[in-house]
Scaffold this active site. Sequence first.
Site, PDB file in Angstrom:
ATOM      1  CB  SER A   1     -21.579 -38.082  10.479  1.00 28.93           C
ATOM      2  OG  SER A   1     -21.100 -38.648   9.289  1.00 28.93           O
TER       3      SER A   1
ATOM      4  CG  HIS B   1     -17.571 -35.092   8.945  1.00 26.76           C
ATOM      5  ND1 HIS B   1     -17.286 -36.241   9.663  1.00 26.76           N
ATOM      6  CD2 HIS B   1     -18.810 -35.280   8.432  1.00 26.76           C
ATOM      7  CE1 HIS B   1     -18.307 -37.079   9.574  1.00 26.76           C
ATOM      8  NE2 HIS B   1     -19.245 -36.517   8.843  1.00 26.76           N
TER       9      HIS B   1
ATOM     10  CG  ASP C   1     -14.802 -36.438  12.032  1.00 31.42           C
ATOM     11  OD1 ASP C   1     -15.290 -35.290  12.138  1.00 31.42           O
ATOM     12  OD2 ASP C   1     -15.339 -37.353  11.372  1.00 31.42           O
TER      13      ASP C   1
END
Length: 381
Positions: A326, A214, A245
């Site tokens: 992330s 993402h 992801d």
Amino acid sequence: MDRRRWKTVGLALAAGVLVVTATPAQALPAEPPPGPVQGLTVAEASARSALERRAAQIEPGLRAGLGDRFGGSWIDDGGRLVVATTDAADVARLTAAGVRATVVARSQASLDAIMDRLDRTRPIDQAVRVWYVEPRTNSVVVLAADTAKGEAFVRAAGVDRAAVRVEPTTERPLPRSDDVRGGDPIVFNGSTRCAVGFTVMRGTTEQGFITAGHCATTGSRVNDPRSTPARPLGTVLGSTFPTQDFAYVKLVPGRPGSGLIGRAPHREVLIKGHGQVPAGSVICTYTLDRDWRCGRVQQLNATVNLPNGVLHGLTRTDICLMPGASGAPYVAVDWDKKTGQALGTASLGSGTCQSGGSSFFQPIARPLATYGVTLITTPAP
């Protein structure tokens, strides 16, 4: 029952793989998930790591021995491996194998089938946030901000309602790529901030790393913000989000990848391979600003419903995830040897590190297979 298979497992245990005090089988319901252990110290994580490594070695054999009677497995609060079966006749054999046994009503396969039905159900209201198999309660759990909508989701799937628990939640897992928060930071297209996960090789010369999908789309340029001005680091050659992801970034020449995670003055851990650990296992993640943070795996193979799609196959943990983290690595660490097994990369976070949060990571096996890459397991020259 194939007694030869159980005999093989017993011989492996007799060789000293695991010695755990067993307790009698319990009636349903099984024990609830353990409370959060956020902020678990490295010393506390190290104390459990040896026992859990041995448990991970024997669990596959016990699972195979039970076959379709296998009802799941997890690590309890004391660090013991618990194995569930649908047949009370297996308890004596499991106890003799040195693990804690429990009898449950539903097999792992039947719960996985319910997960599959839920995964294929459409549409999904955004109030429905997460669903996963919870072996400790021998059920599938659906977390929803509005339980009525969670119930409607379960009805639409047409699954056995008795096997599903709909629970209220305030969790709202979302990608955390807004701010710089730590070690090995990366910046996509000059603005989106994430983290390096694990460095990898493709072929004999191409190096790169796995991070969260993402964070950027294919073709995005990646910079290292630790220098001024930020130096080019690589280019995104592949990105998948949602459904999964993960992304693959090819490193520019002159920026070699290293199998080490962690930087001085923090502890360094050398990645030696990759794998998966049972629910309840202690794992750790690393970001430069917060050092190593450890906690427990809560559930495997969770599905998360996001505003822009559904993510499948994530692992849920009680480790908080800061904005900008992330893609950060999640590792099963052997602190005595300063080595670790790669588990996955940070995907989603909910809550805060101050008030108690949780996170989800993308298991590493899928991106390794997708991009045909292997982990770098040596320090950079």
